[in-house]
Design an enzyme around this catalytic site. Structure first.
Site, PDB file in Angstrom:
ATOM      1  N   LEU A   1      45.481  51.251  38.159  1.00  0.00           N
ATOM      2  CA  LEU A   1      46.004  51.016  36.816  1.00  0.00           C
ATOM      3  C   LEU A   1      45.374  49.758  36.225  1.00  0.00           C
ATOM      4  CD1 LEU A   1      49.633  51.942  37.878  1.00  0.00           C
ATOM      5  CD2 LEU A   1      48.079  53.380  36.545  1.00  0.00           C
TER       6      LEU A   1
ATOM      7  N   THR B   1      43.589  45.586  40.308  1.00  0.00           N
ATOM      8  CA  THR B   1      43.499  44.128  40.495  1.00  0.00           C
ATOM      9  C   THR B   1      44.764  43.511  39.914  1.00  0.00           C
ATOM     10  OG1 THR B   1      41.095  44.235  40.276  1.00  0.00           O
ATOM     11  CG2 THR B   1      42.122  42.069  40.031  1.00  0.00           C
TER      12      THR B   1
ATOM     13  N   LYS C   1      39.878  39.168  45.634  1.00  0.00           N
ATOM     14  CA  LYS C   1      39.386  39.866  44.445  1.00  0.00           C
ATOM     15  C   LYS C   1      39.411  38.949  43.213  1.00  0.00           C
ATOM     16  CE  LYS C   1      38.221  43.079  41.567  1.00  0.00           C
ATOM     17  NZ  LYS C   1      36.819  43.471  41.425  1.00  0.00           N
TER      18      LYS C   1
ATOM     19  N   LYS D   1      42.363  39.638  31.556  1.00  0.00           N
ATOM     20  CA  LYS D   1      43.485  39.783  32.505  1.00  0.00           C
ATOM     21  C   LYS D   1      43.176  39.046  33.814  1.00  0.00           C
ATOM     22  CE  LYS D   1      43.446  43.349  35.012  1.00  0.00           C
ATOM     23  NZ  LYS D   1      43.003  43.764  36.353  1.00  0.00           N
TER      24      LYS D   1
HETATM   25  N1  LIG Z   1      35.812  48.864  35.812  1.00  0.00           N
HETATM   26  C1  LIG Z   1      35.392  48.175  36.852  1.00  0.00           C
HETATM   27  O1  LIG Z   1      34.189  47.911  36.998  1.00  0.00           O
HETATM   28  C2  LIG Z   1      36.360  47.666  37.903  1.00  0.00           C
HETATM   29  C3  LIG Z   1      35.841  47.227  39.121  1.00  0.00           C
HETATM   30  C4  LIG Z   1      36.734  46.779  40.116  1.00  0.00           C
HETATM   31  C5  LIG Z   1      38.100  46.732  39.857  1.00  0.00           C
HETATM   32  N2  LIG Z   1      38.587  47.133  38.645  1.00  0.00           N
HETATM   33  C6  LIG Z   1      40.030  47.091  38.437  1.00  0.00           C
HETATM   34  O2  LIG Z   1      40.469  48.424  38.597  1.00  0.00           O
HETATM   35  C7  LIG Z   1      41.568  48.689  37.704  1.00  0.00           C
HETATM   36  C8  LIG Z   1      41.198  49.870  36.792  1.00  0.00           C
HETATM   37  O3  LIG Z   1      39.990  49.532  36.106  1.00  0.00           O
HETATM   38  P1  LIG Z   1      39.354  50.573  35.049  1.00  0.00           P
HETATM   39  O4  LIG Z   1      38.043  49.996  34.660  1.00  0.00           O
HETATM   40  O5  LIG Z   1      39.456  51.928  35.559  1.00  0.00           O
HETATM   41  O6  LIG Z   1      40.379  50.363  33.840  1.00  0.00           O
HETATM   42  P2  LIG Z   1      40.607  51.287  32.558  1.00  0.00           P
HETATM   43  O7  LIG Z   1      39.457  52.204  32.342  1.00  0.00           O
HETATM   44  O8  LIG Z   1      41.000  50.363  31.469  1.00  0.00           O
HETATM   45  O9  LIG Z   1      41.860  52.194  32.988  1.00  0.00           O
HETATM   46  C9  LIG Z   1      43.134  51.635  33.099  1.00  0.00           C
HETATM   47  C10 LIG Z   1      44.103  52.694  33.572  1.00  0.00           C
HETATM   48  O10 LIG Z   1      45.411  52.117  33.599  1.00  0.00           O
HETATM   49  C11 LIG Z   1      46.283  52.972  32.870  1.00  0.00           C
HETATM   50  N3  LIG Z   1      47.376  52.180  32.305  1.00  0.00           N
HETATM   51  C12 LIG Z   1      47.288  51.063  31.553  1.00  0.00           C
HETATM   52  N4  LIG Z   1      48.511  50.613  31.245  1.00  0.00           N
HETATM   53  C13 LIG Z   1      49.402  51.486  31.797  1.00  0.00           C
HETATM   54  C14 LIG Z   1      50.812  51.555  31.834  1.00  0.00           C
HETATM   55  N5  LIG Z   1      51.578  50.641  31.227  1.00  0.00           N
HETATM   56  N6  LIG Z   1      51.379  52.575  32.511  1.00  0.00           N
HETATM   57  C15 LIG Z   1      50.619  53.505  33.122  1.00  0.00           C
HETATM   58  N7  LIG Z   1      49.273  53.498  33.129  1.00  0.00           N
HETATM   59  C16 LIG Z   1      48.671  52.490  32.471  1.00  0.00           C
HETATM   60  C17 LIG Z   1      45.416  53.611  31.820  1.00  0.00           C
HETATM   61  O11 LIG Z   1      46.047  54.756  31.302  1.00  0.00           O
HETATM   62  P3  LIG Z   1      45.723  55.300  29.818  1.00  0.00           P
HETATM   63  O12 LIG Z   1      44.563  56.237  29.995  1.00  0.00           O
HETATM   64  O13 LIG Z   1      46.972  55.946  29.423  1.00  0.00           O
HETATM   65  O14 LIG Z   1      45.389  54.105  28.972  1.00  0.00           O
HETATM   66  C18 LIG Z   1      44.179  53.920  32.652  1.00  0.00           C
HETATM   67  O15 LIG Z   1      44.376  55.063  33.437  1.00  0.00           O
HETATM   68  C19 LIG Z   1      41.833  47.378  36.965  1.00  0.00           C
HETATM   69  O16 LIG Z   1      42.836  46.665  37.627  1.00  0.00           O
HETATM   70  C20 LIG Z   1      40.495  46.649  37.063  1.00  0.00           C
HETATM   71  O17 LIG Z   1      40.678  45.267  36.971  1.00  0.00           O
HETATM   72  C21 LIG Z   1      37.744  47.621  37.672  1.00  0.00           C
END
Ligand SMILES: NC(=O)c1ccc[n+]([C@@H]2O[C@H](COP(=O)([O-])OP(=O)(O)OC[C@H]3O[C@@H](n4cnc5c(N)ncnc54)[C@H](OP(=O)(O)O)[C@@H]3O)[C@@H](O)[C@H]2O)c1
Length: 287
Positions: A64, A92, A169, A237
């Site tokens: 999430l 994270t 992390k 964040k």
């Molecule tokens: N992107 C990267 O390169 C990367 C690398 C390592 C770690 N991370 C970490 O991995 C996690 C996900 O990253 P991401 O890039 O996939 O993020 P993202 O594309 O912004 O996706 C976020 C997800 O969280 C959901 N969400 C947000 N608020 C919510 C709520 N209140 N209730 C339920 N679901 C909710 C969103 O749902 P909706 O579709 O409904 O908005 C979406 O499925 C984060 O913690 C990020 O810091 C990311």
């Protein structure tokens, strides 16, 4: 094994696909419907609610946005999952939140490990992420078959008790946020001193900024930050989580968090490399 995967954002949809490739049962849920289509086509079931997704699951994976979204979703997981279910949280969230979530899960008889990932959408697609897991040895051993689906064999590891993976992390992402902001100010300084931007970028590419430029130079050259891998919003964040987690004040990280937030105000959803551009090209000079 039946895996419930909650959160199909940029990373989640790619990570969940490995569950199917390995032949396991996959049930997915996302707050906003419509993200599950590529997984459903390959045999996943899309659940209409968190409760429906986690019923009967051996493992519940969370991917999430951050601590607030995990808090909301975990409450629903706790209400519906049978005792003993293992929650693997790859969001994270920071160490304090991870310990809070372990306690929340424990109060409902569930098990929890934090297992944030290092690497972005490329490694997520390839199944070569780094996984920094925090939890008891027994829970980690039980989670390993799932973590190994999206982590590289030599990069999946238990780094301590619950919260340890999240602590590590935050340090990883603090480094990325500081790089993005620092490079932006280097470019701004170079422009103010009348340096040729191409020459400056070439020379900076051989400094500590080299890794970042290796990844983000095409975006910086084009000024187009829409091919997001890691959003500026996530960086805000994480930098704020880092500032809040430290016992000492972190003035550099706090300034980078403010710079990231200013960039996010005008470029929400874009790649975090936009922080560099925002600092390099604006705000306007004082003199
Ligand atoms: N992107 C990267 O390169 C990367 C690398 C390592 C770690 N991370 C970490 O991995 C996690 C996900 O990253 P991401 O890039 O996939 O993020 P993202 O594309 O912004 O996706 C976020 C997800 O969280 C959901 N969400 C947000 N608020 C919510 C709520 N209140 N209730 C339920 N679901 C909710 C969103 O749902 P909706 O579709 O409904 O908005 C979406 O499925 C984060 O913690 C990020 O810091 C990311």
């Amino acid at each position: 094994m039946r895996v419930a995967f909650l959160g199909l954002g940029r990373m989640g949809v790619l990570m969940a696909a490995h569950v199917l490739s390995a032949g396991h049962d996959l049930v997915v849920w996302n707050r906003t419907p419509g993200r599950a289509a590529p997984l459903v086509e390959r045999g996943a079931r899309e659940a209409p609610s968190v409760g429906a997704a986690v019923a009967g699951a051996d493992v519940v994976a969370l991917m999430l946005f951050g601590p607030d979204s995990v808090r909301e979703v975990l409450a629903e997981v706790c209400a519906a999952a049978p005792p003993g279910t293992l929650v693997v949280d790859s969001t994270t969230v920071g160490p304090e939140a991870a310990r809070e979530f372990a306690a929340t899960a424990g109060a409902s008889g569930l098990r929890y490990i934090d297992a944030p990932v290092a690497g972005s959408v490329g490694p997520a697609a390839d199944g070569t992420l780094g996984v920094l897991a925090g939890g008891s040895q027994g829970d980690y051993d039980d989670a390993l078959p799932v973590l190994s689906l999206w982590g590289a064999p030599d990069r999946v590891r238990r780094v301590g008790e619950v919260g340890a993976g999240s602590a590590l992390k935050l340090c990883v992402n603090q480094s990325l946020g500081v790089l993005a902001a620092g490079l932006g100010e280097s470019l701004r300084l170079g422009a103010d001193l009348g340096l040729d931007r191409e020459l400056l970028l070439e020379v900076l590419g051989r400094t500590g900024y080299g890794w970042f430029l290796g990844q983000k130079r095409p975006m910086l050259d084009s000024g187009d930050f829409s091919a997001t891998t890691f959003s500026v919003d996530l960086m805000v964040k994480d930098l704020r989580l880092a500032v809040d987690a430290a016992h000492a004040s972190l003035p550099v990280t706090a300034a980078c968090a403010d710079a990231a937030a200013a960039a996010a105000d005008v470029a929400s959803g874009q790649d975090y490399a936009v922080i560099s551009a925002h600092l390099a090209d604006g705000p306007p000079a004082r003199r």
